[in-house]
Design a protein around this motif. Structure first.
Motif: not given
Ligand SMILES: Nc1ncnc2c1ncn2[C@@H]1O[C@H](COP(=O)(O)OP(=O)(O)OP(=O)(O)O)[C@@H](O)[C@H]1O
Length: 445
Positions: A18-21, A182-187
Protein backbone atom coordinates in the motif's frame (compact mmCIF):
# COMPACT_ATOMS: atom_id res chain seq x y z
CA UNK A 1 -6.60 -19.28 16.96
CA UNK A 2 -4.92 -16.17 15.64
CA UNK A 3 -1.18 -16.15 15.89
CA UNK A 4 0.51 -12.81 16.61
CA UNK A 5 3.51 -13.26 14.33
CA UNK A 6 1.51 -14.51 11.38
CA UNK A 7 -1.05 -11.76 11.74
CA UNK A 8 1.67 -9.12 11.95
CA UNK A 9 3.45 -10.65 8.96
CA UNK A 10 0.28 -10.35 6.88
CA UNK A 11 -0.33 -6.79 8.03
CA UNK A 12 3.22 -5.85 7.10
CA UNK A 13 2.86 -7.49 3.69
CA UNK A 14 -0.32 -5.53 3.17
CA UNK A 15 1.36 -2.26 4.06
CA UNK A 16 4.23 -3.08 1.79
CA UNK A 17 1.79 -3.14 -1.09
CA UNK A 18 0.00 0.00 0.00
CA UNK A 19 2.70 2.51 0.81
CA UNK A 20 5.99 3.71 -0.63
CA UNK A 21 9.18 1.85 0.42
CA UNK A 22 10.60 4.85 2.30
CA UNK A 23 7.40 5.34 4.26
CA UNK A 24 7.32 1.62 4.97
CA UNK A 25 10.83 1.75 6.35
CA UNK A 26 10.13 4.78 8.49
CA UNK A 27 6.81 3.80 9.99
CA UNK A 28 6.17 0.09 9.65
CA UNK A 29 9.57 -1.56 10.01
CA UNK A 30 10.15 0.27 13.26
CA UNK A 31 6.92 -1.02 14.78
CA UNK A 32 6.95 -4.14 16.91
CA UNK A 33 3.94 -6.31 17.73
CA UNK A 34 3.83 -7.10 21.43
CA UNK A 35 0.68 -9.10 22.12
CA UNK A 36 -2.72 -10.00 20.84
CA UNK A 37 -5.43 -10.41 23.45
CA UNK A 38 -9.16 -10.25 22.93
CA UNK A 39 -8.60 -8.93 19.43
CA UNK A 40 -6.55 -6.04 20.74
CA UNK A 41 -3.22 -5.85 19.04
CA UNK A 42 -0.57 -4.05 21.09
CA UNK A 43 2.10 -2.41 18.98
CA UNK A 44 5.27 -0.87 20.33
CA UNK A 45 6.51 2.23 18.53
CA UNK A 46 9.85 3.99 18.95
CA UNK A 47 8.53 7.51 19.60
CA UNK A 48 5.53 9.75 20.21
CA UNK A 49 5.93 10.98 16.70
CA UNK A 50 5.46 7.45 15.42
CA UNK A 51 2.39 7.00 17.60
CA UNK A 52 0.95 10.21 16.29
CA UNK A 53 1.54 9.17 12.73
CA UNK A 54 0.09 5.71 13.25
CA UNK A 55 -3.00 7.13 14.91
CA UNK A 56 -3.63 9.64 12.20
CA UNK A 57 -2.66 7.71 9.09
CA UNK A 58 -2.20 4.02 9.62
CA UNK A 59 -4.88 2.84 12.01
CA UNK A 60 -7.68 2.51 9.49
CA UNK A 61 -5.59 0.60 6.93
CA UNK A 62 -4.28 -1.62 9.73
CA UNK A 63 -7.79 -2.52 10.84
CA UNK A 64 -8.76 -3.26 7.26
CA UNK A 65 -5.70 -5.39 6.61
CA UNK A 66 -6.24 -7.32 9.80
CA UNK A 67 -9.87 -7.88 8.88
CA UNK A 68 -9.05 -9.06 5.38
CA UNK A 69 -6.68 -11.62 6.79
CA UNK A 70 -8.42 -12.76 9.93
CA UNK A 71 -12.03 -11.87 9.12
CA UNK A 72 -12.23 -10.37 12.60
CA UNK A 73 -12.28 -6.86 14.02
CA UNK A 74 -8.91 -6.18 15.50
CA UNK A 75 -8.12 -2.90 17.19
CA UNK A 76 -4.61 -1.60 17.72
CA UNK A 77 -3.24 -0.31 21.01
CA UNK A 78 -0.10 1.76 20.64
CA UNK A 79 2.61 2.01 23.25
CA UNK A 80 5.79 4.03 23.01
CA UNK A 81 9.08 2.32 23.82
CA UNK A 82 11.19 3.64 26.74
CA UNK A 83 8.78 6.39 27.40
CA UNK A 84 11.04 7.83 30.10
CA UNK A 85 13.73 8.31 27.59
CA UNK A 86 11.36 9.53 24.98
CA UNK A 87 12.89 12.92 24.22
CA UNK A 88 16.15 11.46 22.97
CA UNK A 89 14.27 9.07 20.72
CA UNK A 90 12.32 11.80 19.08
CA UNK A 91 15.37 13.92 18.53
CA UNK A 92 17.27 11.16 16.78
CA UNK A 93 14.39 10.41 14.48
CA UNK A 94 14.66 11.90 11.08
CA UNK A 95 11.40 13.72 10.66
CA UNK A 96 10.28 13.30 7.05
CA UNK A 97 9.84 17.02 6.63
CA UNK A 98 13.48 17.64 7.40
CA UNK A 99 15.00 14.41 6.18
CA UNK A 100 17.45 14.64 3.32
CA UNK A 101 15.80 13.89 0.00
CA UNK A 102 15.23 10.14 -0.11
CA UNK A 103 15.07 9.95 -3.88
CA UNK A 104 16.58 7.44 -6.27
CA UNK A 105 20.30 7.81 -6.61
CA UNK A 106 21.51 9.47 -9.77
CA UNK A 107 22.88 7.63 -12.76
CA UNK A 108 22.96 4.01 -11.79
CA UNK A 109 24.08 3.16 -15.26
CA UNK A 110 25.14 -0.33 -16.16
CA UNK A 111 28.76 0.07 -17.28
CA UNK A 112 28.36 -2.91 -19.61
CA UNK A 113 25.64 -1.20 -21.60
CA UNK A 114 27.76 0.81 -24.01
CA UNK A 115 27.76 1.46 -27.75
CA UNK A 116 30.77 -0.86 -28.02
CA UNK A 117 28.89 -3.84 -26.64
CA UNK A 118 25.76 -3.16 -28.70
CA UNK A 119 25.42 -5.25 -31.86
CA UNK A 120 23.82 -3.36 -34.71
CA UNK A 121 21.32 -5.19 -36.90
CA UNK A 122 18.32 -4.50 -39.07
CA UNK A 123 15.87 -4.21 -36.20
CA UNK A 124 17.82 -1.67 -34.21
CA UNK A 125 20.04 0.32 -36.58
CA UNK A 126 17.80 3.39 -36.62
CA UNK A 127 17.58 3.39 -32.86
CA UNK A 128 21.32 2.97 -32.56
CA UNK A 129 22.03 5.82 -35.00
CA UNK A 130 19.66 8.17 -33.18
CA UNK A 131 21.18 7.25 -29.82
CA UNK A 132 24.64 8.03 -31.11
CA UNK A 133 23.56 11.43 -32.44
CA UNK A 134 21.93 12.30 -29.14
CA UNK A 135 24.98 11.24 -27.13
CA UNK A 136 27.20 13.47 -29.26
CA UNK A 137 24.91 16.47 -29.39
CA UNK A 138 22.42 16.19 -26.55
CA UNK A 139 19.38 18.41 -26.56
CA UNK A 140 19.80 19.47 -30.16
CA UNK A 141 18.38 17.10 -32.73
CA UNK A 142 16.00 14.64 -31.18
CA UNK A 143 14.46 15.76 -27.95
CA UNK A 144 12.95 13.68 -26.55
CA UNK A 145 14.32 10.52 -28.04
CA UNK A 146 11.74 7.81 -27.59
CA UNK A 147 12.53 4.10 -28.01
CA UNK A 148 9.70 1.63 -28.18
CA UNK A 149 9.41 -2.09 -28.83
CA UNK A 150 8.98 -5.50 -27.21
CA UNK A 151 10.75 -6.82 -24.14
CA UNK A 152 14.43 -7.58 -24.06
CA UNK A 153 15.32 -5.93 -27.36
CA UNK A 154 17.93 -3.46 -26.12
CA UNK A 155 15.99 -0.29 -25.28
CA UNK A 156 17.51 0.01 -21.82
CA UNK A 157 20.92 -0.92 -23.18
CA UNK A 158 20.85 1.93 -25.72
CA UNK A 159 19.54 4.39 -23.17
CA UNK A 160 22.41 3.57 -20.81
CA UNK A 161 24.86 3.72 -23.70
CA UNK A 162 23.89 7.36 -24.23
CA UNK A 163 24.46 8.13 -20.56
CA UNK A 164 27.75 6.22 -20.43
CA UNK A 165 29.05 8.01 -23.52
CA UNK A 166 28.11 11.45 -22.23
CA UNK A 167 29.78 10.70 -18.90
CA UNK A 168 32.88 9.40 -20.64
CA UNK A 169 33.04 12.60 -22.72
CA UNK A 170 32.45 14.82 -19.71
CA UNK A 171 32.45 13.29 -16.22
CA UNK A 172 30.69 16.39 -14.86
CA UNK A 173 27.57 15.64 -16.85
CA UNK A 174 24.57 15.16 -14.58
CA UNK A 175 22.77 12.03 -15.68
CA UNK A 176 19.71 10.61 -14.03
CA UNK A 177 18.35 7.20 -14.92
CA UNK A 178 15.08 6.00 -13.43
CA UNK A 179 12.34 3.60 -14.26
CA UNK A 180 8.92 5.22 -14.41
CA UNK A 181 8.15 3.30 -11.23
CA UNK A 182 11.07 4.90 -9.41
CA UNK A 183 9.96 8.33 -10.63
CA UNK A 184 6.47 7.67 -9.28
CA UNK A 185 7.81 6.42 -5.95
CA UNK A 186 10.09 9.43 -5.58
CA UNK A 187 7.19 11.70 -6.31
CA UNK A 188 4.99 10.01 -3.71
CA UNK A 189 7.79 10.17 -1.16
CA UNK A 190 8.21 13.86 -1.89
CA UNK A 191 4.54 14.49 -1.22
CA UNK A 192 4.51 12.42 1.96
CA UNK A 193 7.63 14.01 3.33
CA UNK A 194 6.89 17.48 1.98
CA UNK A 195 10.10 17.57 0.03
CA UNK A 196 8.66 18.51 -3.35
CA UNK A 197 11.23 21.27 -3.76
CA UNK A 198 14.07 18.83 -3.36
CA UNK A 199 12.36 16.44 -5.72
CA UNK A 200 12.11 19.16 -8.36
CA UNK A 201 15.68 20.23 -7.83
CA UNK A 202 16.81 16.64 -8.17
CA UNK A 203 14.97 16.01 -11.41
CA UNK A 204 15.18 19.39 -13.07
CA UNK A 205 18.86 20.07 -12.66
CA UNK A 206 20.13 17.24 -14.81
CA UNK A 207 21.71 17.36 -18.26
CA UNK A 208 20.30 14.03 -19.29
CA UNK A 209 17.14 12.41 -17.95
CA UNK A 210 16.54 8.77 -18.85
CA UNK A 211 13.14 7.32 -17.96
CA UNK A 212 12.58 3.63 -18.66
CA UNK A 213 9.26 1.87 -19.29
CA UNK A 214 7.02 4.92 -19.25
CA UNK A 215 4.01 2.76 -20.14
CA UNK A 216 3.68 2.41 -16.36
CA UNK A 217 2.66 6.06 -16.16
CA UNK A 218 -0.71 4.88 -17.46
CA UNK A 219 -3.44 5.76 -14.97
CA UNK A 220 -1.12 7.73 -12.71
CA UNK A 221 -2.61 11.20 -13.05
CA UNK A 222 -0.53 12.98 -10.43
CA UNK A 223 2.73 11.50 -11.66
CA UNK A 224 1.92 12.49 -15.23
CA UNK A 225 1.22 16.03 -14.12
CA UNK A 226 4.57 16.22 -12.33
CA UNK A 227 6.41 14.61 -15.21
CA UNK A 228 4.83 17.11 -17.59
CA UNK A 229 6.45 19.98 -15.67
CA UNK A 230 9.76 18.15 -15.32
CA UNK A 231 9.72 17.56 -19.05
CA UNK A 232 8.93 21.17 -19.88
CA UNK A 233 11.62 22.56 -17.62
CA UNK A 234 14.31 20.31 -19.01
CA UNK A 235 13.21 20.76 -22.58
CA UNK A 236 13.10 24.56 -22.25
CA UNK A 237 16.65 24.43 -20.93
CA UNK A 238 17.82 22.35 -23.87
CA UNK A 239 18.49 19.32 -21.68
CA UNK A 240 18.18 15.90 -23.27
CA UNK A 241 15.37 13.51 -22.39
CA UNK A 242 15.32 9.85 -23.43
CA UNK A 243 12.29 7.65 -22.85
CA UNK A 244 11.42 4.02 -23.47
CA UNK A 245 8.17 2.17 -23.62
CA UNK A 246 6.81 -1.09 -24.93
CA UNK A 247 4.56 0.85 -27.31
CA UNK A 248 4.06 4.23 -28.95
CA UNK A 249 2.96 7.10 -26.68
CA UNK A 250 -0.49 7.32 -28.27
CA UNK A 251 -1.02 3.63 -27.56
CA UNK A 252 -0.38 4.00 -23.83
CA UNK A 253 -3.76 3.94 -22.14
CA UNK A 254 -4.69 7.07 -20.22
CA UNK A 255 -1.54 8.96 -21.07
CA UNK A 256 -2.48 12.63 -21.15
CA UNK A 257 -2.71 14.12 -24.63
CA UNK A 258 -0.30 16.90 -23.75
CA UNK A 259 2.35 14.32 -22.88
CA UNK A 260 1.64 12.35 -26.03
CA UNK A 261 2.06 15.48 -28.11
CA UNK A 262 5.26 16.51 -26.33
CA UNK A 263 6.78 13.09 -26.81
CA UNK A 264 6.10 13.54 -30.52
CA UNK A 265 8.28 16.69 -30.59
CA UNK A 266 11.38 14.58 -30.88
CA UNK A 267 12.00 11.27 -32.56
CA UNK A 268 10.20 8.01 -31.86
CA UNK A 269 12.01 4.97 -33.11
CA UNK A 270 11.12 1.34 -32.72
CA UNK A 271 13.31 -1.66 -32.11
CA UNK A 272 12.19 -4.93 -33.62
CA UNK A 273 13.43 -8.49 -32.88
CA UNK A 274 16.85 -9.26 -34.37
CA UNK A 275 17.20 -11.38 -37.50
CA UNK A 276 19.22 -14.61 -37.48
CA UNK A 277 22.54 -12.98 -38.43
CA UNK A 278 22.20 -10.38 -35.70
CA UNK A 279 21.27 -13.03 -33.17
CA UNK A 280 24.37 -15.02 -34.04
CA UNK A 281 26.54 -11.90 -33.78
CA UNK A 282 25.05 -11.03 -30.39
CA UNK A 283 25.70 -14.55 -29.13
CA UNK A 284 29.25 -14.51 -30.45
CA UNK A 285 30.00 -11.21 -28.75
CA UNK A 286 28.53 -12.41 -25.52
CA UNK A 287 30.47 -15.70 -25.64
CA UNK A 288 33.70 -13.78 -26.23
CA UNK A 289 32.99 -11.31 -23.46
CA UNK A 290 32.30 -14.14 -21.00
CA UNK A 291 35.12 -16.38 -22.27
CA UNK A 292 32.78 -19.15 -23.30
CA UNK A 293 34.29 -21.55 -25.86
CA UNK A 294 31.56 -22.44 -28.34
CA UNK A 295 31.77 -23.38 -32.02
CA UNK A 296 30.10 -21.13 -34.60
CA UNK A 297 27.73 -23.84 -35.74
CA UNK A 298 26.48 -24.25 -32.17
CA UNK A 299 25.91 -20.53 -31.90
CA UNK A 300 23.86 -20.70 -35.11
CA UNK A 301 21.97 -23.66 -33.73
CA UNK A 302 20.99 -21.78 -30.58
CA UNK A 303 20.20 -18.59 -32.50
CA UNK A 304 17.92 -20.51 -34.84
CA UNK A 305 15.89 -21.87 -31.95
CA UNK A 306 15.41 -18.61 -30.10
CA UNK A 307 14.07 -15.83 -32.20
CA UNK A 308 12.06 -13.58 -29.97
CA UNK A 309 14.33 -11.48 -27.80
CA UNK A 310 17.92 -10.88 -26.81
CA UNK A 311 17.41 -11.48 -23.12
CA UNK A 312 16.26 -15.01 -23.92
CA UNK A 313 19.24 -15.51 -26.17
CA UNK A 314 21.62 -14.47 -23.43
CA UNK A 315 19.81 -16.69 -20.95
CA UNK A 316 20.10 -19.66 -23.30
CA UNK A 317 23.85 -19.17 -23.69
CA UNK A 318 24.26 -18.96 -19.93
CA UNK A 319 22.29 -22.19 -19.48
CA UNK A 320 24.30 -24.01 -22.12
CA UNK A 321 27.49 -22.86 -20.46
CA UNK A 322 26.36 -23.92 -17.00
CA UNK A 323 25.23 -27.28 -18.33
CA UNK A 324 28.54 -28.02 -20.06
CA UNK A 325 30.35 -27.27 -16.83
CA UNK A 326 28.03 -29.46 -14.88
CA UNK A 327 28.56 -32.50 -17.14
CA UNK A 328 32.25 -31.66 -17.68
CA UNK A 329 31.94 -31.64 -21.44
CA UNK A 330 32.78 -28.97 -24.00
CA UNK A 331 29.91 -27.15 -25.66
CA UNK A 332 29.04 -28.81 -28.97
CA UNK A 333 25.91 -28.82 -31.08
CA UNK A 334 25.37 -32.49 -30.11
CA UNK A 335 25.57 -31.67 -26.44
CA UNK A 336 23.09 -28.83 -26.82
CA UNK A 337 20.77 -30.86 -29.05
CA UNK A 338 20.75 -33.87 -26.75
CA UNK A 339 19.97 -31.81 -23.69
CA UNK A 340 17.31 -29.56 -25.14
CA UNK A 341 14.81 -30.41 -22.48
CA UNK A 342 17.01 -29.61 -19.51
CA UNK A 343 18.32 -26.50 -21.22
CA UNK A 344 14.76 -25.36 -21.86
CA UNK A 345 15.64 -24.43 -25.41
CA UNK A 346 12.91 -26.55 -26.88
CA UNK A 347 10.21 -24.45 -25.38
CA UNK A 348 10.46 -20.78 -26.08
CA UNK A 349 9.95 -18.91 -22.87
CA UNK A 350 7.98 -16.36 -24.86
CA UNK A 351 5.24 -18.99 -24.95
CA UNK A 352 5.19 -19.04 -21.18
CA UNK A 353 3.19 -15.98 -20.44
CA UNK A 354 2.06 -14.46 -17.18
CA UNK A 355 -1.65 -14.97 -18.03
CA UNK A 356 -0.92 -18.66 -18.64
CA UNK A 357 0.79 -18.94 -15.26
CA UNK A 358 -2.06 -17.07 -13.57
CA UNK A 359 -4.62 -19.34 -15.14
CA UNK A 360 -2.85 -22.52 -14.05
CA UNK A 361 -2.16 -21.30 -10.52
CA UNK A 362 -5.74 -20.08 -10.07
CA UNK A 363 -7.06 -23.45 -11.20
CA UNK A 364 -4.63 -25.39 -9.03
CA UNK A 365 -5.60 -23.54 -5.87
CA UNK A 366 -9.28 -23.09 -6.76
CA UNK A 367 -9.26 -19.31 -6.61
CA UNK A 368 -10.74 -16.97 -9.18
CA UNK A 369 -8.48 -15.12 -11.60
CA UNK A 370 -9.93 -11.84 -10.36
CA UNK A 371 -8.91 -12.68 -6.79
CA UNK A 372 -5.50 -13.84 -7.88
CA UNK A 373 -4.88 -10.48 -9.52
CA UNK A 374 -6.83 -8.49 -6.96
CA UNK A 375 -6.12 -7.01 -3.57
CA UNK A 376 -7.85 -9.34 -1.14
CA UNK A 377 -5.54 -10.40 1.63
CA UNK A 378 -7.15 -13.64 2.78
CA UNK A 379 -4.58 -16.34 3.46
CA UNK A 380 -6.19 -18.60 0.88
CA UNK A 381 -5.63 -16.00 -1.83
CA UNK A 382 -2.37 -14.35 -0.76
CA UNK A 383 -0.35 -17.53 -1.01
CA UNK A 384 -1.46 -18.51 -4.55
CA UNK A 385 -0.91 -14.90 -5.63
CA UNK A 386 2.63 -14.93 -4.30
CA UNK A 387 3.28 -18.29 -5.93
CA UNK A 388 1.99 -16.97 -9.26
CA UNK A 389 4.30 -13.95 -8.96
CA UNK A 390 7.20 -16.21 -8.06
CA UNK A 391 6.59 -18.44 -11.08
CA UNK A 392 6.14 -15.43 -13.37
CA UNK A 393 9.57 -14.26 -12.39
CA UNK A 394 11.12 -17.72 -12.60
CA UNK A 395 9.57 -18.84 -15.84
CA UNK A 396 9.24 -15.71 -17.97
CA UNK A 397 11.58 -12.92 -18.93
CA UNK A 398 9.15 -10.28 -17.79
CA UNK A 399 10.52 -7.37 -15.85
CA UNK A 400 9.36 -6.86 -12.25
CA UNK A 401 7.20 -3.82 -13.14
CA UNK A 402 5.58 -5.83 -15.91
CA UNK A 403 4.75 -8.67 -13.53
CA UNK A 404 3.35 -6.17 -11.03
CA UNK A 405 1.26 -4.65 -13.77
CA UNK A 406 -0.19 -8.01 -14.79
CA UNK A 407 -1.28 -8.52 -11.20
CA UNK A 408 -3.66 -5.60 -11.15
CA UNK A 409 -1.05 -2.84 -11.23
CA UNK A 410 0.98 -3.79 -8.17
CA UNK A 411 4.28 -2.19 -7.36
CA UNK A 412 7.46 -4.02 -8.35
CA UNK A 413 8.53 -4.15 -4.67
CA UNK A 414 5.46 -6.31 -4.01
CA UNK A 415 6.70 -8.75 -6.64
CA UNK A 416 10.18 -8.83 -5.10
CA UNK A 417 8.66 -9.41 -1.71
CA UNK A 418 6.45 -12.26 -2.98
CA UNK A 419 9.38 -13.83 -4.77
CA UNK A 420 11.63 -13.69 -1.72
CA UNK A 421 8.92 -15.05 0.51
CA UNK A 422 8.26 -18.10 -1.67
CA UNK A 423 11.96 -18.67 -2.36
CA UNK A 424 12.55 -18.62 1.36
CA UNK A 425 9.70 -20.97 2.17
CA UNK A 426 10.89 -23.37 -0.52
CA UNK A 427 14.09 -23.98 1.41
CA UNK A 428 12.24 -25.84 4.15
CA UNK A 429 8.66 -26.53 3.10
CA UNK A 430 8.52 -29.84 1.27
CA UNK A 431 4.78 -29.54 0.52
CA UNK A 432 5.40 -26.26 -1.19
CA UNK A 433 8.30 -27.77 -3.10
CA UNK A 434 6.09 -30.42 -4.61
CA UNK A 435 3.29 -27.94 -5.32
CA UNK A 436 5.73 -25.77 -7.26
CA UNK A 437 7.07 -28.78 -9.15
CA UNK A 438 3.53 -29.86 -10.06
CA UNK A 439 2.65 -26.36 -11.14
CA UNK A 440 5.74 -26.01 -13.31
CA UNK A 441 4.92 -29.28 -15.07
CA UNK A 442 1.36 -28.14 -15.53
CA UNK A 443 2.45 -24.79 -16.96
CA UNK A 444 5.05 -26.28 -19.30
CA UNK A 445 2.69 -28.95 -20.56
N1 LIG B 1 21.78 -5.31 -30.03
C1 LIG B 1 22.23 -5.79 -28.87
N2 LIG B 1 23.55 -6.06 -28.70
C2 LIG B 1 24.00 -6.57 -27.54
N3 LIG B 1 23.24 -6.84 -26.48
C3 LIG B 1 21.93 -6.59 -26.58
C4 LIG B 1 21.36 -6.04 -27.77
N4 LIG B 1 20.04 -5.91 -27.60
C5 LIG B 1 19.79 -6.32 -26.34
N5 LIG B 1 20.92 -6.72 -25.74
C6 LIG B 1 21.04 -7.27 -24.37
O1 LIG B 1 19.82 -7.93 -24.08
C7 LIG B 1 19.46 -7.74 -22.73
C8 LIG B 1 18.07 -7.11 -22.67
O2 LIG B 1 18.15 -5.78 -23.20
P1 LIG B 1 17.41 -4.52 -22.52
O3 LIG B 1 17.32 -4.72 -21.05
O4 LIG B 1 18.06 -3.30 -23.02
O5 LIG B 1 15.98 -4.71 -23.15
P2 LIG B 1 14.70 -3.75 -23.09
O6 LIG B 1 14.29 -3.56 -24.50
O7 LIG B 1 14.98 -2.55 -22.28
O8 LIG B 1 13.67 -4.70 -22.38
P3 LIG B 1 12.51 -4.40 -21.29
O9 LIG B 1 11.41 -3.78 -22.05
O10 LIG B 1 12.17 -5.76 -20.78
O11 LIG B 1 13.09 -3.51 -20.25
C9 LIG B 1 20.53 -6.85 -22.12
O12 LIG B 1 21.45 -7.66 -21.43
C10 LIG B 1 21.18 -6.19 -23.32
O13 LIG B 1 22.55 -5.91 -23.08
Amino acid sequence: MLDLDTLWGEIKDGFQEKIAPTAFKTWISSAEPVKLTNNRLTIKLPSELHRDYWQRNLTQPLVELAYEYAQEDIQPVFIVADKDDNSSQVSTLEHPATASAPFSQSAKLNPKYTFDTFVIGKGNQMAHAAALVVSEEPGVMYNPLFFYGGVGLGKTHLMHAIGNKMLADDPNTKVKYVTSEAFTNDFITAIQSKTQDQFREEYRSVDLLLVDDIQFFADKEGTQEEFFHTFNDLHDDGKQIVLTSDRLPNEIPKLQDRLVSRFAWGLSVDITPPDLETRIAILRNKAEADNIAIPDETLSYIASRIDSNVRELEGALARVHAYSKMVHQPITTELVASSLKSLKLDRRSSELTIPLIQEKVAKYYHVSLADLKGKKRMKTIVMPRQIAMYLSREMTDSSLPKIGNEFGGKDHTTVIHAYDKIADALKTDSDLQSEITNLKTEIER
